[in-house]
Design a protein around this motif. Sequence first.
Motif, PDB file in Angstrom:
ATOM      1  N   SER A   1       3.310  -6.986  -1.548  1.00  0.00           N
ATOM      2  CA  SER A   1       2.606  -7.718  -0.492  1.00  0.00           C
ATOM      3  C   SER A   1       3.428  -7.699   0.792  1.00  0.00           C
ATOM      4  O   SER A   1       4.616  -7.369   0.778  1.00  0.00           O
ATOM      5  N   PRO A   2       2.828  -8.089   1.910  1.00  0.00           N
ATOM      6  CA  PRO A   2       3.587  -8.178   3.161  1.00  0.00           C
ATOM      7  C   PRO A   2       4.769  -9.145   3.076  1.00  0.00           C
ATOM      8  O   PRO A   2       5.749  -9.003   3.788  1.00  0.00           O
ATOM      9  N   ASP A   3       4.691 -10.136   2.168  1.00  0.00           N
ATOM     10  CA  ASP A   3       5.783 -11.097   1.987  1.00  0.00           C
ATOM     11  C   ASP A   3       6.857 -10.597   1.034  1.00  0.00           C
ATOM     12  O   ASP A   3       7.846 -11.283   0.796  1.00  0.00           O
TER      13      ASP A   3
ATOM     14  N   ASP B   1      -6.011  -0.515   6.729  1.00  0.00           N
ATOM     15  CA  ASP B   1      -6.749  -1.773   6.829  1.00  0.00           C
ATOM     16  C   ASP B   1      -7.869  -1.762   5.820  1.00  0.00           C
ATOM     17  O   ASP B   1      -8.410  -0.714   5.525  1.00  0.00           O
TER      18      ASP B   1
ATOM     19  N   HIS C   1       2.049   3.287   2.297  1.00  0.00           N
ATOM     20  CA  HIS C   1       1.522   2.191   3.100  1.00  0.00           C
ATOM     21  C   HIS C   1       0.004   2.322   3.112  1.00  0.00           C
ATOM     22  O   HIS C   1      -0.532   3.411   3.238  1.00  0.00           O
TER      23      HIS C   1
ATOM     24  N   TRP D   1      -5.842  -3.632   4.126  1.00  0.00           N
ATOM     25  CA  TRP D   1      -4.627  -3.869   3.345  1.00  0.00           C
ATOM     26  C   TRP D   1      -3.383  -3.808   4.226  1.00  0.00           C
ATOM     27  O   TRP D   1      -2.296  -3.511   3.731  1.00  0.00           O
ATOM     28  N   HIS D   2      -3.520  -4.060   5.516  1.00  0.00           N
ATOM     29  CA  HIS D   2      -2.397  -3.946   6.439  1.00  0.00           C
ATOM     30  C   HIS D   2      -1.192  -4.755   5.951  1.00  0.00           C
ATOM     31  O   HIS D   2      -1.310  -5.930   5.629  1.00  0.00           O
ATOM     32  N   GLY D   3      -0.051  -4.124   5.868  1.00  0.00           N
ATOM     33  CA  GLY D   3       1.174  -4.781   5.428  1.00  0.00           C
ATOM     34  C   GLY D   3       1.465  -4.577   3.953  1.00  0.00           C
ATOM     35  O   GLY D   3       2.595  -4.727   3.520  1.00  0.00           O
ATOM     36  N   TRP D   4       0.455  -4.260   3.152  1.00  0.00           N
ATOM     37  CA  TRP D   4       0.648  -3.988   1.731  1.00  0.00           C
ATOM     38  C   TRP D   4       1.132  -2.553   1.577  1.00  0.00           C
ATOM     39  O   TRP D   4       0.854  -1.698   2.404  1.00  0.00           O
ATOM     40  N   ARG D   5       1.864  -2.282   0.497  1.00  0.00           N
ATOM     41  CA  ARG D   5       2.336  -0.924   0.246  1.00  0.00           C
ATOM     42  C   ARG D   5       2.607  -0.759  -1.242  1.00  0.00           C
ATOM     43  O   ARG D   5       2.700  -1.730  -1.980  1.00  0.00           O
TER      44      ARG D   5
END
Length: 97
Positions: free
Chosen positions: A53-55, A39, A36, A41-45
């Motif tokens: 991506s976060p989606d 920031d 993970h 890049w919050h939500g990206w991993r």
Amino acid sequence: MEALAMERPPCWPDGQPCPNACAGALYERLVYNRHHLPDPWHGWRFAGRVLVSPDGDRIAAGRLRGLLWRESLEKRVCRGAVSSGRIVPIHNRQDRR
């Protein structure tokens, strides 16, 4: 047979159940190669060898490198077109799926 001794990670103190948040993150990193990112890049991993991506959209390193190359090419072409006063079209390639 001798039992293998498990070394506790530094974030797993004696007397606490596992996985705590830090040990759980270490487990995901070592077992599933999921990293993970901080920031902004919050939500990206990372999941294996792809960026997620976060989606849930996935992109491999080669594809990302190609997109960045194309963007830099478009910028160079646009700078050249503006300085010469002409319009240069950039055609999209067909997907090779």
